[in-house]
Scaffold this motif. Structure first.
Motif, PDB file in Angstrom:
ATOM      1  N   LEU A 164       0.703  -1.117  -0.050  1.00  6.47           N
ATOM      2  CA  LEU A 164      -0.151  -0.028   0.018  1.00  6.47           C
ATOM      3  C   LEU A 164       0.945   1.247   0.134  1.00  6.47           C
ATOM      4  O   LEU A 164       1.818   1.286   0.543  1.00  6.47           O
ATOM      5  N   PRO A 165       0.458   2.228  -0.781  1.00  4.23           N
ATOM      6  CA  PRO A 165       1.401   3.531  -0.813  1.00  4.23           C
ATOM      7  C   PRO A 165       1.105   4.344   0.625  1.00  4.23           C
ATOM      8  O   PRO A 165       0.297   4.151   1.083  1.00  4.23           O
ATOM      9  N   ARG A 166       2.219   4.958   0.820  1.00  2.90           N
ATOM     10  CA  ARG A 166       1.986   5.863   1.957  1.00  2.90           C
ATOM     11  C   ARG A 166       0.901   6.632   2.064  1.00  2.90           C
ATOM     12  O   ARG A 166       0.376   7.337   0.932  1.00  2.90           O
ATOM     13  N   GLY A 167       0.179   6.829   3.154  1.00  3.25           N
ATOM     14  CA  GLY A 167      -0.987   7.619   3.173  1.00  3.25           C
ATOM     15  C   GLY A 167      -2.332   6.784   2.854  1.00  3.25           C
ATOM     16  O   GLY A 167      -3.493   7.380   3.028  1.00  3.25           O
ATOM     17  N   ALA A 168      -2.191   5.477   2.637  1.00  2.00           N
ATOM     18  CA  ALA A 168      -3.353   4.786   2.321  1.00  2.00           C
ATOM     19  C   ALA A 168      -4.279   4.707   3.717  1.00  2.00           C
ATOM     20  O   ALA A 168      -3.983   4.649   4.737  1.00  2.00           O
ATOM     21  N   HIS A 169      -5.643   4.740   3.263  1.00  6.01           N
ATOM     22  CA  HIS A 169      -6.476   5.062   4.278  1.00  6.01           C
ATOM     23  C   HIS A 169      -7.622   4.185   4.209  1.00  6.01           C
ATOM     24  O   HIS A 169      -7.667   2.981   3.520  1.00  6.01           O
ATOM     25  N   ASP A 170      -8.941   4.137   5.045  1.00  7.40           N
ATOM     26  CA  ASP A 170      -9.871   3.233   5.093  1.00  7.40           C
ATOM     27  C   ASP A 170     -10.521   3.016   3.677  1.00  7.40           C
ATOM     28  O   ASP A 170     -10.787   1.952   3.607  1.00  7.40           O
ATOM     29  N   GLY A 171     -10.548   3.981   2.983  1.00  8.12           N
ATOM     30  CA  GLY A 171     -11.097   3.678   1.578  1.00  8.12           C
ATOM     31  C   GLY A 171     -10.316   2.733   0.817  1.00  8.12           C
ATOM     32  O   GLY A 171     -10.710   1.629   0.176  1.00  8.12           O
ATOM     33  N   ASP A 172      -8.841   2.818   0.892  1.00  6.85           N
ATOM     34  CA  ASP A 172      -7.957   1.963   0.282  1.00  6.85           C
ATOM     35  C   ASP A 172      -8.069   0.450   0.586  1.00  6.85           C
ATOM     36  O   ASP A 172      -8.259  -0.616  -0.047  1.00  6.85           O
ATOM     37  N   PHE A 173      -8.099   0.347   1.995  1.00  7.28           N
ATOM     38  CA  PHE A 173      -8.279  -0.822   2.655  1.00  7.28           C
ATOM     39  C   PHE A 173      -9.676  -1.521   2.372  1.00  7.28           C
ATOM     40  O   PHE A 173      -9.789  -2.899   2.204  1.00  7.28           O
ATOM     41  N   GLU A 174     -10.884  -0.758   2.394  1.00  4.42           N
ATOM     42  CA  GLU A 174     -11.925  -1.531   2.301  1.00  4.42           C
ATOM     43  C   GLU A 174     -12.172  -2.060   0.631  1.00  4.42           C
ATOM     44  O   GLU A 174     -12.504  -3.042   0.484  1.00  4.42           O
ATOM     45  N   HIS A 175     -11.489  -1.301  -0.319  1.00  7.62           N
ATOM     46  CA  HIS A 175     -11.585  -1.796  -1.516  1.00  7.62           C
ATOM     47  C   HIS A 175     -10.722  -3.130  -1.640  1.00  7.62           C
ATOM     48  O   HIS A 175     -11.132  -4.110  -2.232  1.00  7.62           O
ATOM     49  N   ALA A 176      -9.486  -3.164  -0.962  1.00  8.48           N
ATOM     50  CA  ALA A 176      -8.867  -4.398  -0.947  1.00  8.48           C
ATOM     51  C   ALA A 176      -9.342  -5.695  -0.115  1.00  8.48           C
ATOM     52  O   ALA A 176      -9.484  -6.635  -0.511  1.00  8.48           O
ATOM     53  N   LEU A 177     -10.369  -5.073   0.967  1.00  7.59           N
ATOM     54  CA  LEU A 177     -11.115  -6.300   1.611  1.00  7.59           C
ATOM     55  C   LEU A 177     -12.094  -6.854   0.679  1.00  7.59           C
ATOM     56  O   LEU A 177     -12.309  -8.099   0.496  1.00  7.59           O
ATOM     57  N   GLU A 178     -12.716  -5.739   0.013  1.00  3.97           N
ATOM     58  CA  GLU A 178     -14.206  -6.427  -0.629  1.00  3.97           C
ATOM     59  C   GLU A 178     -13.606  -7.128  -2.010  1.00  3.97           C
ATOM     60  O   GLU A 178     -14.129  -8.160  -2.603  1.00  3.97           O
ATOM     61  N   GLU A 179     -12.468  -6.693  -2.704  1.00  2.00           N
ATOM     62  CA  GLU A 179     -12.352  -7.021  -4.072  1.00  2.00           C
ATOM     63  C   GLU A 179     -11.085  -7.929  -3.749  1.00  2.00           C
ATOM     64  O   GLU A 179     -10.480  -8.568  -5.104  1.00  2.00           O
TER      65      GLU A 179
END
Length: 366
Positions: A215-230
């Protein structure tokens, strides 16, 4: 799904890697105290971690390394040649009074967790998650590799499909190396790119057993949620694991000093909640996490999630007192939110194009 248990031990209370080491803070004891202050740790769900015997540790670690670790604790010193060979007595893995007993207890907690979920169930072992240890060498604050020992115990019990999900800010290199090429253990790691140990690149696949999402620096909840769901949930759907091991390192949150990710603890709570129904057995460990207030709140919130307890909007006085009693050599008084609440304000936003492209590339390898 079976019963839900929390594993703890007094070995962690007051145990320090050294005054200036990142693990000079209280972590597991703070979780225990906070959980008890909230009435969430009844004796019926609390189990005291046993200390793994040396013979049990050799299910992954070499006998000579286990002997060296025990000698180092007994002598409180490490000869130069053993420091070089075993990685003991270094800045990362220093000599301290419980340097064998503490990690052996964390490993014992993992082995107990495997037994507790034998017929199904959920276990939270926050002292575990030491994912950097190698068979004959300590690394990255990890003297023993609890996840590997626990997963090997599950395999020895007859399980044939185990999913290891690692959301620590640092790549679980020791676990990936241990199960490289395995058809029975699938691994997925979300971690900060270009962060120690500098492994877990997108193209690295653990000989077909691992998916790595830097994950790039500054990755946030939206990035994590996308990875979780997809990515994470689709992998679980395809693999149909008989057990899931979630390494729930607490160092991916914004306030942690050893990463530059920007998640809230809601990302971790969401992962635990989403993974729980996908397997009859779930073991959730700790891992990284170097801000005492964020760690205590996050792992206690994980326990609430796993044990179906409601996280209050504001902590009662008894719980607040636990957080106020914590100290940290790096800073003065924490923010009011870190003392009065358990759940962070969400750090939402659309997933970055970079994360979307990496997830899409890994999705093709499921």
């Amino acid at each position: 799904m079976g019963k839900t248990y929390f594993i703890g031990s007094n070995i962690y209370r007051g145990s320090r890697y050294g005054r200036l080491h990142p693990l000079s803070i209280e972590r597991v004891p703070a979780v225990i105290d906070l959980g008890r202050a909230l009435g969430w740790l009844p004796e019926s769900q609390y189990r005291t971690s046993p200390r793994a015997k040396p013979a049990a540790l050799t299910a992954f670690h070499t006998p000579d390394y286990v002997d060296a670790l025990m000698r180092a604790e007994a002598r409180q010193s490490v000869p130069p040649e053993e420091r070089q060979t075993y990685g003991l007595g270094t800045l990362s893995n220093p000599v301290f009074p419980e340097m064998y007993r503490r990690p052996a207890t964390a490993a014992g907690g993992g082995l107990l967790a495997a037994e507790l979920v034998a017929q199904g169930g959920v276990v939270h072992n926050p002292g575990g998650g030491t994912h950097h240890g190698f068979p004959g060498r300590a690394a990255g604050f990890c003297y023993l590799n609890e996840p590997v020992l626990t997963i090997r115990r599950l395999l020895a019990m007859g399980l044939t499909r185990i999913l290891y999900v690692d959301i620590d800010a640092h790549h679980g290199d020791g676990v990936e190396a241990a199960f490289a090429g395995s058809e029975m253990v699938r691994m997925i790691s979300l971690h900060e790119e270009n962060r120690w140990p500098f492994t877990g690149k997108l193209e690295e696949d653990g000989q077909g057993a691992a998916l790595n999402l830097p994950l790039p620096r500054g990755a946030h909840d939206g990035d994590f949620e996308h990875a979780l769901e997809e990515l994470i949930l689709p992998l679980a759907d395809v693999f149909r694991p008989e057990a899931i091991f979630l390494q729930c390192g607490a160092d991916a949150v914004l306030e942690d000093p050893l990463s530059r990710l920007a998640m809230s603890n809601n990302a971790h709570f969401r992962a635990a909640a989403a993974l729980r129904p996908l397997s009859p057995r779930l073991i959730v460990s700790g891992g990284g996490g170097y801000n005492p207030w964020t760690v205590a709140r996050l792992w206690t919130g994980i326990w609430a999630t796993l044990s179906n307890r409601e996280i209050p909007d504001h902590l009662p006085a008894e719980a607040r007192a636990v957080l106020e009693a914590l100290s940290w050599s790096r800073t003065g008084k924490p923010s009011e939110a870190l003392l009065s609440t358990m759940r962070d304000v969400p750090r939402h936003g659309p997933a970055s194009q970079e994360v979307r492209e990496r997830v899409a590339a890994l999705r093709r390898r499921i």
